[in-house]
Design an enzyme around this catalytic site. Structure first.
Site, PDB file in Angstrom:
ATOM      1  N   ASP A  25       0.825  -1.215   0.000  1.00 41.70           N
ATOM      2  CA  ASP A  25       0.000   0.000   0.000  1.00 41.70           C
ATOM      3  C   ASP A  25       0.857   1.263   0.000  1.00 41.70           C
ATOM      4  O   ASP A  25       1.943   1.279   0.564  1.00 41.70           O
ATOM      5  CB  ASP A  25      -0.920  -0.034   1.234  1.00 41.70           C
ATOM      6  CG  ASP A  25      -2.083   0.935   1.105  1.00 41.70           C
ATOM      7  OD1 ASP A  25      -2.360   1.425  -0.011  1.00 41.70           O
ATOM      8  OD2 ASP A  25      -2.727   1.205   2.146  1.00 41.70           O
ATOM      9  N   GLY A  26       0.327   2.309  -0.629  1.00 37.10           N
ATOM     10  CA  GLY A  26       0.966   3.627  -0.571  1.00 37.10           C
ATOM     11  C   GLY A  26       1.496   4.148  -1.895  1.00 37.10           C
ATOM     12  O   GLY A  26       2.217   5.153  -1.915  1.00 37.10           O
ATOM     13  N   ASN A  27       1.142   3.508  -2.978  1.00 41.15           N
ATOM     14  CA  ASN A  27       1.619   3.975  -4.292  1.00 41.15           C
ATOM     15  C   ASN A  27       1.113   5.392  -4.598  1.00 41.15           C
ATOM     16  O   ASN A  27       1.845   6.222  -5.129  1.00 41.15           O
ATOM     17  CB  ASN A  27       1.125   3.052  -5.408  1.00 41.15           C
ATOM     18  CG  ASN A  27       1.719   1.663  -5.322  1.00 41.15           C
ATOM     19  OD1 ASN A  27       2.631   1.426  -4.529  1.00 41.15           O
ATOM     20  ND2 ASN A  27       1.219   0.739  -6.139  1.00 41.15           N
ATOM     21  N   GLY A  28      -0.154   5.633  -4.268  1.00 42.91           N
ATOM     22  CA  GLY A  28      -0.750   6.943  -4.548  1.00 42.91           C
ATOM     23  C   GLY A  28      -0.058   8.045  -3.754  1.00 42.91           C
ATOM     24  O   GLY A  28       0.273   9.103  -4.282  1.00 42.91           O
ATOM     25  N   ARG A  29       0.184   7.766  -2.478  1.00 41.30           N
ATOM     26  CA  ARG A  29       0.849   8.772  -1.634  1.00 41.30           C
ATOM     27  C   ARG A  29       2.295   8.979  -2.043  1.00 41.30           C
ATOM     28  O   ARG A  29       2.815  10.090  -1.982  1.00 41.30           O
ATOM     29  CB  ARG A  29       0.756   8.361  -0.157  1.00 41.30           C
ATOM     30  CG  ARG A  29      -0.578   8.734   0.461  1.00 41.30           C
ATOM     31  CD  ARG A  29      -0.860   7.984   1.723  1.00 41.30           C
ATOM     32  NE  ARG A  29      -1.312   6.626   1.433  1.00 41.30           N
ATOM     33  CZ  ARG A  29      -1.577   5.708   2.363  1.00 41.30           C
ATOM     34  NH1 ARG A  29      -1.385   6.009   3.636  1.00 41.30           N
ATOM     35  NH2 ARG A  29      -2.020   4.522   2.020  1.00 41.30           N
ATOM     36  N   HIS A  42       2.175   3.596  -9.189  1.00 39.73           N
ATOM     37  CA  HIS A  42       1.958   2.160  -9.419  1.00 39.73           C
ATOM     38  C   HIS A  42       3.139   1.559 -10.186  1.00 39.73           C
ATOM     39  O   HIS A  42       3.555   0.434  -9.922  1.00 39.73           O
ATOM     40  CB  HIS A  42       0.646   1.930 -10.183  1.00 39.73           C
ATOM     41  CG  HIS A  42      -0.575   2.323  -9.389  1.00 39.73           C
ATOM     42  ND1 HIS A  42      -0.747   1.957  -8.080  1.00 39.73           N
ATOM     43  CD2 HIS A  42      -1.679   3.059  -9.723  1.00 39.73           C
ATOM     44  CE1 HIS A  42      -1.912   2.447  -7.629  1.00 39.73           C
ATOM     45  NE2 HIS A  42      -2.489   3.120  -8.605  1.00 39.73           N
ATOM     46  N   TRP A  74     -11.787  -2.666  -7.727  1.00 38.84           N
ATOM     47  CA  TRP A  74     -12.545  -2.507  -8.982  1.00 38.84           C
ATOM     48  C   TRP A  74     -13.390  -1.238  -8.951  1.00 38.84           C
ATOM     49  O   TRP A  74     -13.788  -0.726 -10.000  1.00 38.84           O
ATOM     50  CB  TRP A  74     -13.466  -3.708  -9.221  1.00 38.84           C
ATOM     51  CG  TRP A  74     -12.770  -4.965  -9.654  1.00 38.84           C
ATOM     52  CD1 TRP A  74     -12.647  -6.116  -8.940  1.00 38.84           C
ATOM     53  CD2 TRP A  74     -12.123  -5.221 -10.910  1.00 38.84           C
ATOM     54  NE1 TRP A  74     -11.959  -7.062  -9.661  1.00 38.84           N
ATOM     55  CE2 TRP A  74     -11.627  -6.540 -10.870  1.00 38.84           C
ATOM     56  CE3 TRP A  74     -11.898  -4.447 -12.064  1.00 38.84           C
ATOM     57  CZ2 TRP A  74     -10.934  -7.114 -11.940  1.00 38.84           C
ATOM     58  CZ3 TRP A  74     -11.201  -5.022 -13.120  1.00 38.84           C
ATOM     59  CH2 TRP A  74     -10.738  -6.328 -13.048  1.00 38.84           C
ATOM     60  N   ARG A  76     -12.462   1.667  -8.028  1.00 38.17           N
ATOM     61  CA  ARG A  76     -11.671   2.896  -8.266  1.00 38.17           C
ATOM     62  C   ARG A  76     -12.030   3.472  -9.629  1.00 38.17           C
ATOM     63  O   ARG A  76     -12.634   2.788 -10.457  1.00 38.17           O
ATOM     64  CB  ARG A  76     -10.179   2.567  -8.205  1.00 38.17           C
ATOM     65  CG  ARG A  76      -9.746   2.261  -6.787  1.00 38.17           C
ATOM     66  CD  ARG A  76      -8.241   2.280  -6.668  1.00 38.17           C
ATOM     67  NE  ARG A  76      -7.862   1.967  -5.292  1.00 38.17           N
ATOM     68  CZ  ARG A  76      -6.626   2.084  -4.816  1.00 38.17           C
ATOM     69  NH1 ARG A  76      -5.651   2.487  -5.610  1.00 38.17           N
ATOM     70  NH2 ARG A  76      -6.371   1.800  -3.557  1.00 38.17           N
ATOM     71  N   LEU A 136      10.861 -20.794  -4.546  1.00 33.16           N
ATOM     72  CA  LEU A 136       9.907 -19.865  -3.925  1.00 33.16           C
ATOM     73  C   LEU A 136       8.586 -19.960  -4.664  1.00 33.16           C
ATOM     74  O   LEU A 136       8.562 -20.027  -5.892  1.00 33.16           O
ATOM     75  CB  LEU A 136      10.453 -18.427  -4.039  1.00 33.16           C
ATOM     76  CG  LEU A 136       9.500 -17.291  -3.643  1.00 33.16           C
ATOM     77  CD1 LEU A 136       9.316 -17.236  -2.121  1.00 33.16           C
ATOM     78  CD2 LEU A 136      10.015 -15.937  -4.136  1.00 33.16           C
ATOM     79  N   ARG A 199      -4.699  -2.095   8.894  1.00 33.81           N
ATOM     80  CA  ARG A 199      -5.911  -2.902   8.684  1.00 33.81           C
ATOM     81  C   ARG A 199      -5.622  -3.953   7.624  1.00 33.81           C
ATOM     82  O   ARG A 199      -4.636  -3.863   6.892  1.00 33.81           O
ATOM     83  CB  ARG A 199      -7.087  -2.009   8.264  1.00 33.81           C
ATOM     84  CG  ARG A 199      -6.806  -1.133   7.050  1.00 33.81           C
ATOM     85  CD  ARG A 199      -8.024  -0.301   6.651  1.00 33.81           C
ATOM     86  NE  ARG A 199      -7.661   0.682   5.633  1.00 33.81           N
ATOM     87  CZ  ARG A 199      -7.342   1.956   5.882  1.00 33.81           C
ATOM     88  NH1 ARG A 199      -7.342   2.406   7.123  1.00 33.81           N
ATOM     89  NH2 ARG A 199      -7.009   2.766   4.899  1.00 33.81           N
ATOM     90  N   GLU A 212       1.755 -13.048  12.493  1.00 32.08           N
ATOM     91  CA  GLU A 212       2.362 -11.872  13.127  1.00 32.08           C
ATOM     92  C   GLU A 212       2.174 -10.693  12.172  1.00 32.08           C
ATOM     93  O   GLU A 212       2.374 -10.828  10.966  1.00 32.08           O
ATOM     94  CB  GLU A 212       3.865 -12.106  13.348  1.00 32.08           C
ATOM     95  CG  GLU A 212       4.179 -13.200  14.335  1.00 32.08           C
ATOM     96  CD  GLU A 212       3.741 -12.849  15.756  1.00 32.08           C
ATOM     97  OE1 GLU A 212       3.824 -11.671  16.133  1.00 32.08           O
ATOM     98  OE2 GLU A 212       3.300 -13.776  16.476  1.00 32.08           O
TER      99      GLU A 212
HETATM  100  C1  IPE Z   1      -5.358  -2.745  -0.010  1.00 32.39           C
HETATM  101  O1  IPE Z   1      -5.065  -1.393  -0.226  1.00 32.39           O
HETATM  102  C2  IPE Z   1      -5.308  -3.482  -1.302  1.00 32.39           C
HETATM  103  C3  IPE Z   1      -3.997  -3.573  -1.924  1.00 32.39           C
HETATM  104  C4  IPE Z   1      -2.874  -3.139  -1.441  1.00 32.39           C
HETATM  105  C5  IPE Z   1      -3.992  -4.259  -3.190  1.00 32.39           C
HETATM  106  P1  IPE Z   1      -6.202  -0.305  -0.373  1.00 32.39           P
HETATM  107  O2  IPE Z   1      -5.485   1.000  -0.503  1.00 32.39           O
HETATM  108  O3  IPE Z   1      -7.144  -0.660  -1.431  1.00 32.39           O
HETATM  109  O4  IPE Z   1      -6.955  -0.416   1.034  1.00 32.39           O
HETATM  110  P2  IPE Z   1      -7.781   0.663   1.858  1.00 32.39           P
HETATM  111  O5  IPE Z   1      -8.782   1.244   0.913  1.00 32.39           O
HETATM  112  O6  IPE Z   1      -6.815   1.697   2.308  1.00 32.39           O
HETATM  113  O7  IPE Z   1      -8.369  -0.095   2.987  1.00 32.39           O
HETATM  114  C1  IPE Z   2      -1.595   0.357  -3.408  1.00 31.98           C
HETATM  115  O1  IPE Z   2      -1.444   1.730  -3.453  1.00 31.98           O
HETATM  116  C2  IPE Z   2      -1.909  -0.220  -4.766  1.00 31.98           C
HETATM  117  C3  IPE Z   2      -3.285  -0.717  -4.916  1.00 31.98           C
HETATM  118  C4  IPE Z   2      -4.192  -0.729  -3.973  1.00 31.98           C
HETATM  119  C5  IPE Z   2      -3.645  -1.243  -6.215  1.00 31.98           C
HETATM  120  P1  IPE Z   2      -2.666   2.727  -3.369  1.00 31.98           P
HETATM  121  O2  IPE Z   2      -3.083   3.068  -4.760  1.00 31.98           O
HETATM  122  O3  IPE Z   2      -3.726   2.223  -2.490  1.00 31.98           O
HETATM  123  O4  IPE Z   2      -1.955   3.997  -2.723  1.00 31.98           O
HETATM  124  P2  IPE Z   2      -2.538   4.991  -1.632  1.00 31.98           P
HETATM  125  O5  IPE Z   2      -3.088   4.183  -0.519  1.00 31.98           O
HETATM  126  O6  IPE Z   2      -3.599   5.805  -2.311  1.00 31.98           O
HETATM  127  O7  IPE Z   2      -1.364   5.830  -1.230  1.00 31.98           O
HETATM  128 MG    MG Z   3      -4.141   2.409  -0.520  1.00 31.59          MG
END
Ligand code: IPE
Ligand code: IPE
Ligand code: MG
Length: 246
Positions: A25-29, A42, A74, A76, A136, A199, A212
């Site tokens: 998580d966190g690609n957008g940020r 991404h 989906w 988004r 792996l 979460r 863990e």
């Molecule tokens: C969880 O991240 C799904 C993936 C990393 C693929 P999200 O960014 O979709 O989760 P929420 O919306 O913060 O709970």
């Molecule tokens: C995780 O990064 C990638 C996917 C859920 C597909 P996000 O796109 O959720 O990035 P944030 O949470 O907005 O930073």
């Molecule tokens: Mg996210």
């Protein structure tokens, strides 16, 4: 049939995790921080996937599960879903050869029927191509939602009962897990989530019973094989109890 309690086998303290699962998580940020569009985040996230695989290989991890796209993703904006699917195709085209050379087996879990037919074909081909690899197992959770998975298992069991092939009293953990998409995989020893969120977001709800958790503040595109090694060390310092002792 008595439950084999497969997820409750005590391991010696300090053993490395056999199965690591990551919520990437966190690609957008990351993109925002860098002043770039989300798609660039991404793209950079896909680079970090390579680092994670490398980390798993270097640390003797046998199973690596990566949450790449959730059933909720989906919903988004169409453009972002398109970008992610494009990137997935690019990734599969480019990386399967490398994976094979590294003796990595690929397996995809999730509602594959929601993916485009060309992506479904690429996945089937890649799974087939790498099926005998042993170092792996890389599991990619794509169009995956744990509630979907649990409902599918419940339906399949109900059908067996309806067909007279199974008695209600025979349903136990082993019979249930045999209908999950993770059939045959050990439960994740450690689940890592990047980006500071704490979460599961519908990831491996059943399988995480005794995992863990490690929540990291870094954003996914900044994840490196060194981060992976540090996570393994952190895991090795944990005391897993499975409810067995005070
Ligand atoms: C969880 O991240 C799904 C993936 C990393 C693929 P999200 O960014 O979709 O989760 P929420 O919306 O913060 O709970
Ligand atoms: C995780 O990064 C990638 C996917 C859920 C597909 P996000 O796109 O959720 O990035 P944030 O949470 O907005 O930073
Ligand atoms: Mg996210």
């Amino acid at each position: 049939m008595e439950s084999q309690a497969h997820s409750i086998i005590e391991e010696p303290a300090g053993a490395p995790p056999r199965h690591v699962a990551i919520i990437m998580d966190g690609n957008g940020r990351w993109a925002k921080r860098e002043g770039k569009i989300r798609a660039a985040g991404h793209r950079q996230g896909a680079e970090a996937v390579r680092e994670a695989i490398e980390g798993a290989l270097q640390n003797g991890v046998e199973y690596l599960t990566l949450y790449a796209f959730s059933s909720e993703n989906w919903n988004r904006p169409e453009e972002e879903v398109r970008d992610l699917m494009g990137l997935l195709k690019l990734y599969l085209n480019r990386e399967v050869k490398t994976m094979h050379k590294q003796n990595v087996r690929l397996r995809v879990i999730g509602r594959k029927d929601r993916l485009s037919s060309d992506i479904q074909q690429m996945i089937t081909k890649a799974e087939e191509h790498t099926k005998d690899n042993t170092r792996l197992t890389l599991v990619i959770a794509l169009s995956y939602g744990s509630r979907d998975e649990i409902i599918d298992a419940a339906k399949a069991l109900a059908q067996e009962v309806e067909a007279g092939a199974l008695k209600v009293d025979e349903i136990d953990e082993d019979r249930f897990t045999a209908f999950l998409s993770t059939k045959g995989l050990p439960d994740p020893d450690m689940i890592i989530r990047t980006s500071g969120e704490q979460r599961l977001s519908n990831f491996l709800l059943w399988q995480a019973a005794y995992s863990e958790f490690l929540f990291l503040d870094i954003l996914w595109p900044d994840f490196t094989k060194e981060t992976f090694a540090e996570a393994v060390s952190e895991y090795q310092g944990r005391d897993r109890r499975y409810g067995l002792r005070p």
